[in-house]
Write a protein that holds these residues in place. Sequence first.
Motif, PDB file in Angstrom:
ATOM      1  N   ASN A 317       0.931  -1.730  -0.027  1.00  0.00           N
ATOM      2  CA  ASN A 317      -0.507   0.017   0.258  1.00  0.00           C
ATOM      3  C   ASN A 317       1.404   1.355  -0.240  1.00  0.00           C
ATOM      4  O   ASN A 317       0.398   2.309   0.914  1.00  0.00           O
ATOM      5  N   ILE A 318       1.438   1.807  -0.855  1.00  0.00           N
ATOM      6  CA  ILE A 318       2.769   2.347  -1.371  1.00  0.00           C
ATOM      7  C   ILE A 318       2.201   3.487  -1.860  1.00  0.00           C
ATOM      8  O   ILE A 318       3.066   4.781  -1.833  1.00  0.00           O
ATOM      9  N   TYR A 319       0.864   3.632  -2.775  1.00  0.00           N
ATOM     10  CA  TYR A 319       0.346   4.928  -3.780  1.00  0.00           C
ATOM     11  C   TYR A 319      -1.019   4.854  -3.818  1.00  0.00           C
ATOM     12  O   TYR A 319      -0.899   6.264  -3.390  1.00  0.00           O
ATOM     13  N   TYR A 320      -1.894   4.385  -3.368  1.00  0.00           N
ATOM     14  CA  TYR A 320      -3.275   5.030  -2.914  1.00  0.00           C
ATOM     15  C   TYR A 320      -3.525   4.777  -1.911  1.00  0.00           C
ATOM     16  O   TYR A 320      -2.859   4.056  -0.919  1.00  0.00           O
ATOM     17  N   PRO A 321      -4.360   6.226  -1.674  1.00  0.00           N
ATOM     18  CA  PRO A 321      -3.854   6.332   0.091  1.00  0.00           C
ATOM     19  C   PRO A 321      -5.190   5.328   0.332  1.00  0.00           C
ATOM     20  O   PRO A 321      -6.264   4.696  -0.003  1.00  0.00           O
ATOM     21  N   THR A 322      -4.645   4.296   1.578  1.00  0.00           N
ATOM     22  CA  THR A 322      -5.901   3.871   2.398  1.00  0.00           C
ATOM     23  C   THR A 322      -6.474   4.203   3.432  1.00  0.00           C
ATOM     24  O   THR A 322      -5.785   4.460   4.357  1.00  0.00           O
ATOM     25  N   ALA A 323      -7.446   3.134   3.241  1.00  0.00           N
ATOM     26  CA  ALA A 323      -7.932   3.967   5.552  1.00  0.00           C
ATOM     27  C   ALA A 323      -8.124   2.454   6.554  1.00  0.00           C
ATOM     28  O   ALA A 323      -7.675   2.463   7.908  1.00  0.00           O
ATOM     29  N   TYR A 324      -7.200   0.980   6.104  1.00  0.00           N
ATOM     30  CA  TYR A 324      -7.487  -0.013   5.992  1.00  0.00           C
ATOM     31  C   TYR A 324      -6.481  -0.701   5.172  1.00  0.00           C
ATOM     32  O   TYR A 324      -6.492  -0.935   4.692  1.00  0.00           O
ATOM     33  N   LEU A 325      -5.542  -1.727   5.848  1.00  0.00           N
ATOM     34  CA  LEU A 325      -4.750  -2.853   5.696  1.00  0.00           C
ATOM     35  C   LEU A 325      -5.120  -3.411   4.408  1.00  0.00           C
ATOM     36  O   LEU A 325      -4.155  -2.722   2.989  1.00  0.00           O
ATOM     37  N   THR A 326      -6.565  -3.455   3.834  1.00  0.00           N
ATOM     38  CA  THR A 326      -6.666  -4.373   3.228  1.00  0.00           C
ATOM     39  C   THR A 326      -7.756  -3.479   2.246  1.00  0.00           C
ATOM     40  O   THR A 326      -8.525  -4.632   0.929  1.00  0.00           O
TER      41      THR A 326
END
Length: 358
Positions: A317-326
């Motif tokens: 998860n290095i490109y798209y912003p994420t709110a949780y791991l999966t």
Amino acid sequence: MELNLDAEVLEAYGFSKEDLDIAQIGTGLINRTYLLSPLIEGKKYILQNINTVVFKKPQAIANNLRSIADYLSGLYPHYLFIKPIQTLSGEEMFFFQNEYWRMLPYVPNTVSLDVLTEPQQAFEAAKQFGKLSRLLDRFDASGLEPTIEGFHDLELRFEQFQSALNGASNDLKARAQNEIDDAQNHRYILDYFQSYVLLPDFPDRVMHHDTKISNVLLNTQTYEGVCVIDLDTIMPGKFISDLGDMMRTYLCAFTENETDLNKIKIRLPYFEATIEGYLSEMKHILTTTEKELILFSGKYIIYMQALRFLTDFLNGNIYYPTAYLTQNLDRTKNQFKLLSDLISRETELQDIIETHLV
């Protein structure tokens, strides 16, 4: 809220903070965007900071837009093409403290939507993107620079997926095994594209490359299409980039962040509206090969986006912003479900296409 906007940027365009009401606007994740409203009645303006992490060659954006604006103003002077306003010194961008800024005219009595609520909105948006492509049909796309290298290059995206897979931990691969299988099983989409890509009647065109609904301005009263905006990604590409991205983003009522996969379905009225709007401008421009690949364009872009989400998950998860791991894995599942629904309804969807090609 205190806005992070230096006075020198405004002064480059002949303004000062004291003369303006300044508001940060927009839901885009790439560029910071501000609405400048003069306190004394006058025209409003849009000021944008260009994200150089994403757009590594801002000058390429400026050069592309200048070339296209010159072409359109010469042949189609009444077409509304949103080109940057020059600084007081005649530049198309202002460079200050390692940041690039540009100013654009504000188009009054228009709205951009974040969500489609009526098929007619899809029709109007598709028509506007098709119209821009039609007007640029004879423009030499080879004279434009890519503003993001390999942006819609499916072969590159598959290679990136394979590299991420090879470097991923066993835990991440185990979590994503079903999606990894889906990615590999749909490799035929890339192979199919490669069997067409060198055909002489599959030309490179001037493509927008980011045809989500928020990148079209609609009239606030009638919701008729007015013009296309957010032109940073305008560069050479295949027609499938624009039409395929419309299919990916217009046809389902829910975005890639929806985790209830039962909701991920093609809406036939939106599909027909999109096809009708696009072909109302492009039907007589598209070649025989391009017409054959209309429905394929949706497969291509949806599959590519699924690969990109899956690649990012495997990379940590290095490109798209994420709110949780999966979250990127859930986005991958979402896109493969959308792709599956498109494929399962291929005969029905192709019949709609044929109706509007007549």
